[in-house]
Design a protein around this motif. Structure first.
Motif, short mmCIF file in Angstrom:
data_model
loop_
_atom_site.label_atom_id
_atom_site.label_comp_id
_atom_site.label_asym_id
_atom_site.label_seq_id
_atom_site.Cartn_x
_atom_site.Cartn_y
_atom_site.Cartn_z
N VAL A 195 41.91 136.55 70.76
CA VAL A 195 41.35 135.19 70.88
C VAL A 195 41.75 134.36 69.67
N CYS A 196 41.64 134.94 68.49
CA CYS A 196 42.02 134.23 67.27
C CYS A 196 43.51 133.86 67.30
N ASP A 197 44.33 134.80 67.74
CA ASP A 197 45.78 134.55 67.81
C ASP A 197 46.08 133.40 68.78
N ALA A 198 45.37 133.39 69.92
CA ALA A 198 45.61 132.36 70.93
C ALA A 198 45.16 130.98 70.46
N LEU A 199 44.10 130.95 69.65
CA LEU A 199 43.54 129.66 69.19
C LEU A 199 44.21 129.13 67.93
N ALA A 200 44.91 130.00 67.21
CA ALA A 200 45.39 129.66 65.87
C ALA A 200 46.20 128.36 65.84
N SER A 201 47.05 128.14 66.82
CA SER A 201 47.92 126.96 66.79
C SER A 201 47.15 125.67 67.07
N SER A 202 45.97 125.77 67.69
CA SER A 202 45.22 124.55 68.04
C SER A 202 44.04 124.29 67.11
N VAL A 203 43.83 125.16 66.12
CA VAL A 203 42.69 125.01 65.22
C VAL A 203 43.18 124.58 63.84
N ASP A 204 42.55 123.56 63.29
CA ASP A 204 42.82 123.12 61.93
C ASP A 204 42.00 124.01 60.99
#
Length: 487
Positions: free
Chosen positions: A104-113
């Motif tokens: 989940v963290c890997d998937a969200l990493a690009s969209s989270v500041d």
């Protein structure tokens, strides 16, 4: 005499203590809490086992003392999801050590500041915290997600779950210190945050009400038909910070166990670290707010266990002190990164290493170097905290099993060049939450608790500056080599 019940719901056991109004522990009882490991990276507990261990730990104490108030601290990020109607768990307790949320963290990493996330939560986007693992549950169990969004399920960390059970479903609560470990909470406003709830797909309806860390919250019944007033809630490490009477900015503690957990009180305003530390809520009640820098070292006692069980260098953990004293070769360096490097490096890919071995190297040299490596890791975190706050701690208060190792404590004092004070209270965490309950129920003051705190022994720095600088330079060279090796 007024008596307080402190409950420390930890990862491996639940401990209950009886404390008097002076903050002195009179009696304690513990119940072991098993865990299971269904597959690599997964760590679970049976939710009903958690409730059972709380009742078992408290049972022998309840009829013996007239208890004025109860305090309850918890594991932190471990959580359970349960049916709001039946009270039956629909997930296991997913433990803070569990890494299933990494995808989940890997998937969200690009969209989270990451900077915005830190400003709100003080944390990193990491599976260590509750929200990524909860989102993983939803993604892999559509029925659970559906029921959660229909308002049929409840979420809670371990104290929320147990208190729900002990109150017959009347109390669905947590406190700011625990909420600040979920990645769903804004540490500036002390509220669940809508943007974070949306990010992790969590419906607000399943979250507990955030109550102050101290104050009469409601009553809990341990099964003996005599409800007791609940007056305090904290995360375990924050309870230890309170128990060690670190009430002023700059004061800090290190709780030694499997790992080392360092918290520094940074005052009543949140500050973000420039040196790889987390920011967390210490406590918040009745106009009293403390924030803390948080630096975890995942391998301490477990490194000594590794020397004992895997390498067979020592017969028991206590022998590591004598073995280190027998070492003749100071050129051996051990990086005890047996579970990666946590704060302040956050390099989960790095593994342990040894340097400087030769034909005359003995097991004593490797034991000594391992203890030195642990001390160097503590030095790194304390130094990072001091740099971030802009002041050195007046001393370091320590508790937990490895704090009984004279060689290790002296080395930490020498490297930090400050006094290390070993708490006389072995159960600083449970005593801390009991003392906070006493502050609420009995009106005990911060000043009284600070005066009542006692050290069992203390270690003053003895190492010369040149020797300290040489040892730290040697450590840093080895650390750089390990980081390059694992790039």
């Amino acid at each position: 005499m007024k008596y307080l019940l402190g409950i420390d719901q930890g990862t491996t056991q639940t401990t209950a203590v009886i404390v008097n109004e002076m903050g002195e522990m009179l009696e304690k009882n513990s119940a072991q809490l098993p865990a299971r490991f269904p597959q690599a990276g997964w760590v679970e507990q049976e939710p009903n086992d958690i409730v059972r261990t709380v009742k078992e730990a408290c049972a022998p104490l309840l009829d013996k003392y007239e208890i004025s108030a109860v305090g309850f601290d918890n594991q932190g990020e471990t959580f359970i999801v349960w049916d709001a109607e039946t009270g039956e768990a629909v997930t296991p307790a997913i433990v803070w050590q569990d890494t299933r949320g990494q995808s989940v963290c890997d998937a969200l990493a690009s969209s989270v500041d990451p900077n915005l996330l830190r400003q709100k939560t003080g944390l990193l986007l990491d599976s260590y915290f509750s929200a990524p693992k909860l989102k993983w549950v939803f993604e892999n169990n559509p029925d659970i997600r559906k029921k959660a969004h229909e308002g049929k399920l409840k979420f809670g960390t371990t104290e929320t779950w147990v208190i729900w059970k002990l109150s017959g479903g009347k109390l669905h609560i947590t406190d700011p210190s625990t909420a600040s470990r979920t990645l769903l909470f804004d540490m500036n406003t002390f509220q669940w945050d809508d943007d974070l709830l949306k990010l992790f797909d969590v419906p607000r309806s399943m979250l507990p009400e955030i109550k102050p860390s101290a104050g009469h919250i409601g009553d809990v019944d341990f099964g003996n038909g005599r409800p007791l007033p609940l007056h305090a809630l904290l995360v375990d490490q924050q309870a230890a910070l309170f128990g060690q009477a670190c009430f002023n900015a700059g004061e800090m503690k290190c709780s030694f166990g499997t790992g080392s957990f360092l918290l520094m009180n940074i005052g009543d305003k949140p500050k973000l670290s420039n040196n790889g530390l987390l920011t967390t809520v210490g406590w918040n009640f009745n106009g009293h707010t403390a924030y803390a820098f948080d630096g975890g070292i995942f391998v301490t006692g477990s490194a000594v266990q590794w020397l004992r069980d895997n390498l067979k260098f020592i017969p028991d953990s206590a022998s590591s002190h004598k073995s280190a004293r027998n070492s003749k070769d100071m050129g051996v360096v051990v990086i005890p990164a047996l579970q990666g490097l946590a704060a302040p490096h956050w390099r989960t890919d790095v593994q342990g290493a040894m340097f400087g071995l030769n034909r005359s190297t003995t097991s004593d040299d490797i034991v000594r170097a391992t203890l030195d490596g642990i001390a160097c890791r503590v030095y790194e975190v304390v130094t990072a905290m001091s740099q971030d706050l802009g002041q050195r701690p007046p001393h370091l208060k320590v508790d937990g099993g490895p704090s009984g190792n004279p060689y290790l404590m002296q080395m930490i004092a020498d490297l930090l060049d400050i006094e290390v004070r070993v708490s006389a209270a072995l159960e600083a965490t449970a005593i801390g939450i009991a003392n906070l309950a006493g502050m609420s129920a009995l009106g005990t003051s911060f000043n009284e608790l600070a005066q009542n705190w006692k050290s069992e022994t203390s270690y003053k720095p003895q190492m010369k500056k040149a020797e300290r600088e040489k040892k730290l330079a040697q450590w840093n060279k080895a650390l750089d080599a390990v980081k390059i090796f694992h790039k």
